[in-house]
Write a protein that holds these residues in place. Structure first.
Motif, PDB file in Angstrom:
ATOM      1  N   SER A 302       0.838  -1.198   0.000  1.00  0.00           N
ATOM      2  CA  SER A 302       0.000   0.000   0.000  1.00  0.00           C
ATOM      3  C   SER A 302       0.871   1.245   0.000  1.00  0.00           C
ATOM      4  O   SER A 302       1.949   1.246   0.583  1.00  0.00           O
ATOM      5  N   TYR A 340       3.939  -5.963  -5.540  1.00  0.00           N
ATOM      6  CA  TYR A 340       2.759  -6.654  -5.012  1.00  0.00           C
ATOM      7  C   TYR A 340       1.981  -5.704  -4.109  1.00  0.00           C
ATOM      8  O   TYR A 340       2.584  -4.949  -3.334  1.00  0.00           O
ATOM      9  N   GLN A 341       0.664  -5.774  -4.190  1.00  0.00           N
ATOM     10  CA  GLN A 341      -0.145  -5.040  -3.218  1.00  0.00           C
ATOM     11  C   GLN A 341      -1.256  -5.940  -2.723  1.00  0.00           C
ATOM     12  O   GLN A 341      -1.915  -6.630  -3.500  1.00  0.00           O
ATOM     13  N   ILE A 343      -4.768  -7.178  -1.541  1.00  0.00           N
ATOM     14  CA  ILE A 343      -6.177  -6.811  -1.764  1.00  0.00           C
ATOM     15  C   ILE A 343      -7.052  -7.618  -0.805  1.00  0.00           C
ATOM     16  O   ILE A 343      -6.817  -8.815  -0.627  1.00  0.00           O
ATOM     17  N   LEU A 353      -6.222   1.461  -1.842  1.00  0.00           N
ATOM     18  CA  LEU A 353      -5.624   0.580  -2.837  1.00  0.00           C
ATOM     19  C   LEU A 353      -5.532   1.201  -4.227  1.00  0.00           C
ATOM     20  O   LEU A 353      -4.505   1.110  -4.895  1.00  0.00           O
ATOM     21  N   MET A 357      -2.256   1.699  -6.443  1.00  0.00           N
ATOM     22  CA  MET A 357      -2.033   1.070  -7.745  1.00  0.00           C
ATOM     23  C   MET A 357      -1.548   2.103  -8.757  1.00  0.00           C
ATOM     24  O   MET A 357      -0.653   1.845  -9.563  1.00  0.00           O
ATOM     25  N   LEU A 369      -1.936  -7.668  -7.808  1.00  0.00           N
ATOM     26  CA  LEU A 369      -2.716  -7.696  -6.570  1.00  0.00           C
ATOM     27  C   LEU A 369      -2.555  -9.064  -5.921  1.00  0.00           C
ATOM     28  O   LEU A 369      -2.775 -10.096  -6.560  1.00  0.00           O
ATOM     29  N   ASP A 371      -3.931 -11.452  -3.187  1.00  0.00           N
ATOM     30  CA  ASP A 371      -5.121 -11.608  -2.349  1.00  0.00           C
ATOM     31  C   ASP A 371      -4.738 -11.890  -0.907  1.00  0.00           C
ATOM     32  O   ASP A 371      -3.913 -12.769  -0.639  1.00  0.00           O
ATOM     33  N   LYS A 415      -9.235  -5.665 -10.032  1.00  0.00           N
ATOM     34  CA  LYS A 415      -8.357  -6.544 -10.827  1.00  0.00           C
ATOM     35  C   LYS A 415      -8.359  -6.108 -12.292  1.00  0.00           C
ATOM     36  O   LYS A 415      -7.313  -6.133 -12.949  1.00  0.00           O
ATOM     37  N   GLN A 418      -6.153  -3.128 -12.540  1.00  0.00           N
ATOM     38  CA  GLN A 418      -4.730  -3.497 -12.506  1.00  0.00           C
ATOM     39  C   GLN A 418      -4.277  -3.997 -13.874  1.00  0.00           C
ATOM     40  O   GLN A 418      -3.213  -3.629 -14.355  1.00  0.00           O
TER      41      GLN A 418
END
Ligand code: B12
Length: 427
Positions: A302, A340-341, A343, A353, A357, A369, A371, A415, A418
């Motif tokens: 984040s 990587y972030q 979600i 978020l 992004m 993303l 999970d 998604k 992204q």
């Protein structure tokens, strides 16, 4: 007479699974320690090389697994996605057991906690075809959900990192300096390697600090031997499985990469388990690129300072921007640098978020993303008990929680966004 030991990497039951350099490294590491005192045979359900119908791999050895639709388990029927079984067909294992059995022992790899149905299936099949084999479970699920794992009917569950219970059970002594048993495949395209155990950070969503305790480098000579063995067995792509690969790089990663260059080992290296951007210096970036690191996954999660501080402060936005600059200047391909972030994190409101992004995108790299999966025993996982029953590991599924937390529409929207951001990079 040496005991005959069957090694099994089970099939995966999940909404999605992709061969992102997935290898049963724990299982092979344990077997390696008995290399000279037992006879091993490996059945890896997830080995795409032994699948005549496998789809082709991408340029770094990743690719889709063969799969078939199966009904969702009861606790996941409210998730509007198809549930599948990934890996080689069950009949193939049954035939293998008939031809190759009997076995004295069967070691079974366990990985994601929510993948236990594959482990259950393997136990059932071994019990039916080789009732004399003593079945041993070890790995992540056996450690994080040891009570649950004991209910599957194995003869021994190795529920920690200490392998002494295993050696006592078998009445054998192990050689801790041995490399993982990569030769069990009889030829490889991809492999895995770990230079260290543990992580110095205490991220609230991760189980590593609790399981591994202090950060600790592994013996450096063993790591080089393992890499040479992998390359000798044909591996062209090797993924690091470290949790903090760049921590104390001066004493761990740098000498290892120098050794790769000195011995002229030609292999593509990958970092799917994420790097901490804070530790990327200009010099380290250059060395990584020079020694063959091809893909760089940076754990970002984040761009919100409040969220970063609230979850352990492992990395801040300006550190990500700096690391990206160093990597690109060193010659890394921007389409192979990914942040990587998370979600679906329980504290998603503070995470901002979408802004995060766009921040990643503004750096000229890809975003992915990741999970959120609630893990029992972690602060964030425990906070999810008000939404889900963590005592049923199927509910730890990474696809499930973000949908429950944010809703199907919102997860799809993010998604899609992204994907669109990533597409606009490559144009
Ligand atoms: C490498 C890795 C991955 C790889 C894939 C690994 C694989 N083969 O499937 C990648 C990068 C793809 C990945 C992805 C993900 N991962 Co991951 N991953 C790991 C990592 C770093 C190592 C796992 C591993 O291979 N261990 C085996 C070896 C290397 O460990 P070892 O210490 O040598 O093993 C010791 C013992 O366990 C024992 N042992 C090990 N195996 C065996 C077998 C037997 C028979 C015996 C007797 C003993 C034994 O012996 C060793 C000596 O003490 C762990 C963290 C960790 N450090 O464990 C997280 C971890 C397993 N991942 C985790 C998570 C959350 C994920 C993701 C959901 C992240 C995301 N949001 O996308 C995804 C899920 C992917 C999916 N499709 O569902 C969680 C677990 C979640 C869960 N509920 O189980 C972990 C624990 C990290 C964390 N954050 O807490 N991961």
């Amino acid at each position: 007479m040496k005991p005959k030991v069957l090694l099994v990497n089970p099939p995966i039951y999940d909404f999605a699974a992709y061969d992102f350099w997935i290898r049963p490294y724990g299982l092979l590491s344990v077997a390696g320690k008995l290399r000279h005192s037992a006879d091993f045979q490996l059945f890896d359900y997830m080995d795409r090389r032994s699948d005549e119908n496998a789809s082709p791999s991408d340029r770094w050895g990743r690719g889709p697994f063969r799969n078939q639709r199966v009904p969702s388990p009861e606790v996941l029927t409210h998730i509007p996605r198809h549930f599948r079984r990934f890996g080689l067909p069950r009949e193939r294992f049954a035939a293998y057991l008939r031809e190759q059995g009997p076995f004295d022992y069967a070691f079974i790899q366990t990985m994601m906690t929510y993948w236990y149905p594959g482990v259950q299936e393997v136990i059932e099949d071994i019990r039916r075809a080789c009732p004399e084999a003593r079945i041993i479970l070890g790995g992540n699920y056996a450690i994080l959900c040891s009570e649950h794992a004991r209910g599957l009917g194995a003869d021994l569950v190795v529920s920690g990192l200490d392998l002494q219970p295993l050696w006592s059970f078998m009445g054998m002594t192990a050689d801790p300096d041995q490399a993982a048993l990569w030769e069990a495949y009889g030829g490889l395209a991809t492999g895995a390697l770990k230079l260290t155990d543990g992580c110095p950070f205490q991220c609230s969503y991760c189980s590593v600090p609790r399981v591994y305790g202090r950060f600790k480098p592994r013996p450096p000579e063993r790591a080089v031997t393992e890499l040479e063995l992998l390359v000798e067995q044909g591996a062209r792509n090797v993924a690091f499985y470290d949790d903090a690969l760049l921590f104390d790089a001066e004493h761990v990663l740098t000498p290892f990469l120098d050794e790769i260059l000195r011995r002229d080992i030609r292999v593509n290296l990958h970092t799917p388990n994420a790097l901490n951007a804070r530790f990327v210096t200009a010099g380290l970036a250059r060395l990584m690129v020079q020694a063959g690191v091809k893909t760089f996954y940076l754990g970002f999660e984040s761009a919100s300072r409040r969220w970063q501080e609230g979850t352990g402060g492992k990395v801040f936005s300006e550190e990500l921007a700096q690391a990206v600059e160093y990597l690109l200047a060193a010659g890394a391909d921007p389409t192979d640098v990914t942040a990587y972030q998370i979600i679906g994190h329980p504290n998603s409101d503070a995470q901002e978020l979408e802004t995060s992004m766009r921040f990643v995108h503004s750096l000229g790299i890809r975003g992915m993303l990741a999970d959120f999966a609630p893990i029992p025993g972690t602060p964030d996982g425990e906070a999810c008990r008000r939404w889900v029953d963590l005592d049923e590991p199927l509910i730890h599924n990474k696809t499930a929680f973000p949908i429950m937390r944010l809703g199907f529409e919102e997860v799809n929207r993010l998604k899609d966004l992204q994907r669109a951001l990533n597409r606009s990079l490559t144009r």
